[in-house]
Enzyme design. Sequence first.
Site, PDB file in Angstrom:
ATOM      1  N   ASN A 138     -10.557  -4.112  -7.666  1.00  0.00           N
ATOM      2  CA  ASN A 138      -9.352  -2.962  -7.456  1.00  0.00           C
ATOM      3  C   ASN A 138      -8.638  -3.133  -8.906  1.00  0.00           C
ATOM      4  O   ASN A 138      -7.420  -3.726  -9.006  1.00  0.00           O
ATOM      5  CB  ASN A 138      -8.338  -3.317  -6.334  1.00  0.00           C
ATOM      6  CG  ASN A 138      -7.344  -2.438  -5.937  1.00  0.00           C
ATOM      7  OD1 ASN A 138      -6.981  -1.521  -6.636  1.00  0.00           O
ATOM      8  ND2 ASN A 138      -6.714  -2.474  -4.827  1.00  0.00           N
ATOM      9  N   TYR A 144      -0.202  -5.288 -11.016  1.00  0.00           N
ATOM     10  CA  TYR A 144       0.677  -6.589 -10.877  1.00  0.00           C
ATOM     11  C   TYR A 144       0.785  -7.290 -12.107  1.00  0.00           C
ATOM     12  O   TYR A 144       1.664  -8.117 -12.307  1.00  0.00           O
ATOM     13  CB  TYR A 144      -0.257  -7.432  -9.787  1.00  0.00           C
ATOM     14  CG  TYR A 144      -0.379  -6.951  -8.283  1.00  0.00           C
ATOM     15  CD1 TYR A 144       0.808  -6.431  -7.837  1.00  0.00           C
ATOM     16  CD2 TYR A 144      -1.792  -6.891  -7.868  1.00  0.00           C
ATOM     17  CE1 TYR A 144       0.735  -6.042  -6.551  1.00  0.00           C
ATOM     18  CE2 TYR A 144      -1.540  -6.295  -6.441  1.00  0.00           C
ATOM     19  CZ  TYR A 144      -0.390  -5.839  -5.704  1.00  0.00           C
ATOM     20  OH  TYR A 144      -0.559  -5.478  -4.445  1.00  0.00           O
ATOM     21  N   GLY A 189       6.666   5.880  -8.014  1.00  0.00           N
ATOM     22  CA  GLY A 189       7.639   4.668  -8.356  1.00  0.00           C
ATOM     23  C   GLY A 189       7.826   3.980  -6.970  1.00  0.00           C
ATOM     24  O   GLY A 189       8.451   2.820  -7.025  1.00  0.00           O
ATOM     25  N   LEU A 190       7.259   4.552  -5.888  1.00  0.00           N
ATOM     26  CA  LEU A 190       7.270   3.580  -4.725  1.00  0.00           C
ATOM     27  C   LEU A 190       6.855   2.102  -4.879  1.00  0.00           C
ATOM     28  O   LEU A 190       7.368   1.170  -4.292  1.00  0.00           O
ATOM     29  CB  LEU A 190       6.573   4.191  -3.592  1.00  0.00           C
ATOM     30  CG  LEU A 190       7.180   5.754  -3.292  1.00  0.00           C
ATOM     31  CD1 LEU A 190       6.200   6.275  -2.143  1.00  0.00           C
ATOM     32  CD2 LEU A 190       8.784   5.685  -2.701  1.00  0.00           C
ATOM     33  N   GLY A 191       5.595   1.913  -5.239  1.00  0.00           N
ATOM     34  CA  GLY A 191       5.085   0.548  -5.458  1.00  0.00           C
ATOM     35  C   GLY A 191       6.112  -0.270  -6.207  1.00  0.00           C
ATOM     36  O   GLY A 191       6.295  -1.416  -5.837  1.00  0.00           O
ATOM     37  N   TYR A 245       0.843  -1.239   0.249  1.00  0.00           N
ATOM     38  CA  TYR A 245       0.057   0.042   0.061  1.00  0.00           C
ATOM     39  C   TYR A 245       0.813   1.158  -0.035  1.00  0.00           C
ATOM     40  O   TYR A 245       1.905   1.368   0.772  1.00  0.00           O
ATOM     41  CB  TYR A 245      -0.831  -0.017   1.512  1.00  0.00           C
ATOM     42  CG  TYR A 245      -1.952  -0.859   1.319  1.00  0.00           C
ATOM     43  CD1 TYR A 245      -3.110  -0.940   0.708  1.00  0.00           C
ATOM     44  CD2 TYR A 245      -1.920  -2.028   1.995  1.00  0.00           C
ATOM     45  CE1 TYR A 245      -4.179  -1.610   0.566  1.00  0.00           C
ATOM     46  CE2 TYR A 245      -3.008  -3.058   2.001  1.00  0.00           C
ATOM     47  CZ  TYR A 245      -4.033  -2.907   1.422  1.00  0.00           C
ATOM     48  OH  TYR A 245      -5.077  -3.786   1.330  1.00  0.00           O
ATOM     49  N   ILE A 246       0.399   2.211  -0.673  1.00  0.00           N
ATOM     50  CA  ILE A 246       1.108   3.427  -0.941  1.00  0.00           C
ATOM     51  C   ILE A 246      -0.038   4.559  -0.509  1.00  0.00           C
ATOM     52  O   ILE A 246      -1.087   4.498  -1.142  1.00  0.00           O
ATOM     53  CB  ILE A 246       1.694   3.817  -2.224  1.00  0.00           C
ATOM     54  CG1 ILE A 246       2.722   2.665  -2.516  1.00  0.00           C
ATOM     55  CG2 ILE A 246       2.303   5.061  -2.469  1.00  0.00           C
ATOM     56  CD1 ILE A 246       3.752   2.413  -1.983  1.00  0.00           C
TER      57      ILE A 246
END
Length: 174
Positions: free
Chosen positions: A134, A141, A105-107, A96-97
Amino acid sequence: MPMIEMAQSADTTTIRDLSVDTFTETFAALNTQEDMDKYIADNLSPELLQQEIDNPNSTFLVATVDGVPAGYMKVNTGAAQTEDMPDDHMEVQRLYILKAFKRNGLGSGLMRTAFGMARAQGKTKMWLGVWEHNDPAIAFYKRFGFTQIGSHDFVLGDDRQTDLLMEANVEPKE
C-alpha cells in the site's frame, strides 16, 4: 465542512458501513472475493465492531463532510493494541477514507487528532501496521514521521500477507 467526532456506542452501523466500504474500495481489486468476504465476516461483523467501540482502550473517530460519513480511524491503547507494546504507545489500527473524499485533508486531520490524543494521554510513541504493497498509505505515514520498525503477518481470508510495522515519536505537550 469537514468535522471529526468521537464515535459513540450507537454509531455501530455507521462504523460498520464505513469499515466495509473503505476496506473494499482499498483492497478488493488486489485480493480474491472469497478472501475479502471471509475477512469482512470475521473482522468487521456488527457484533465485533460493537465490542471494539465499547472497549474503553479503543477509540473510533468519524470524519464527516457536510454531515456525510467520509472516513474513520480507530486507535488503541493498553491491552487493546494488536501487538504487545508498552503502555506509552498508542496504535493507529485503522485509518480509512472513502475514495470520493480523499485528497481533502481528512486523513491528515484524523492523524493530527490521533497525535493530539496521544500527547494528552502522555504517550511517547504511535505505531501502526500497513500492508507492504500500500504505497500511498506508506508515503502518507512517512509524512507524519513514521519509520519502519519491523513487520508482522496479516491474514486476509486465507491469504497470509505482510504488514510493515511503523512507529513515530509523539512530541511532548508544551
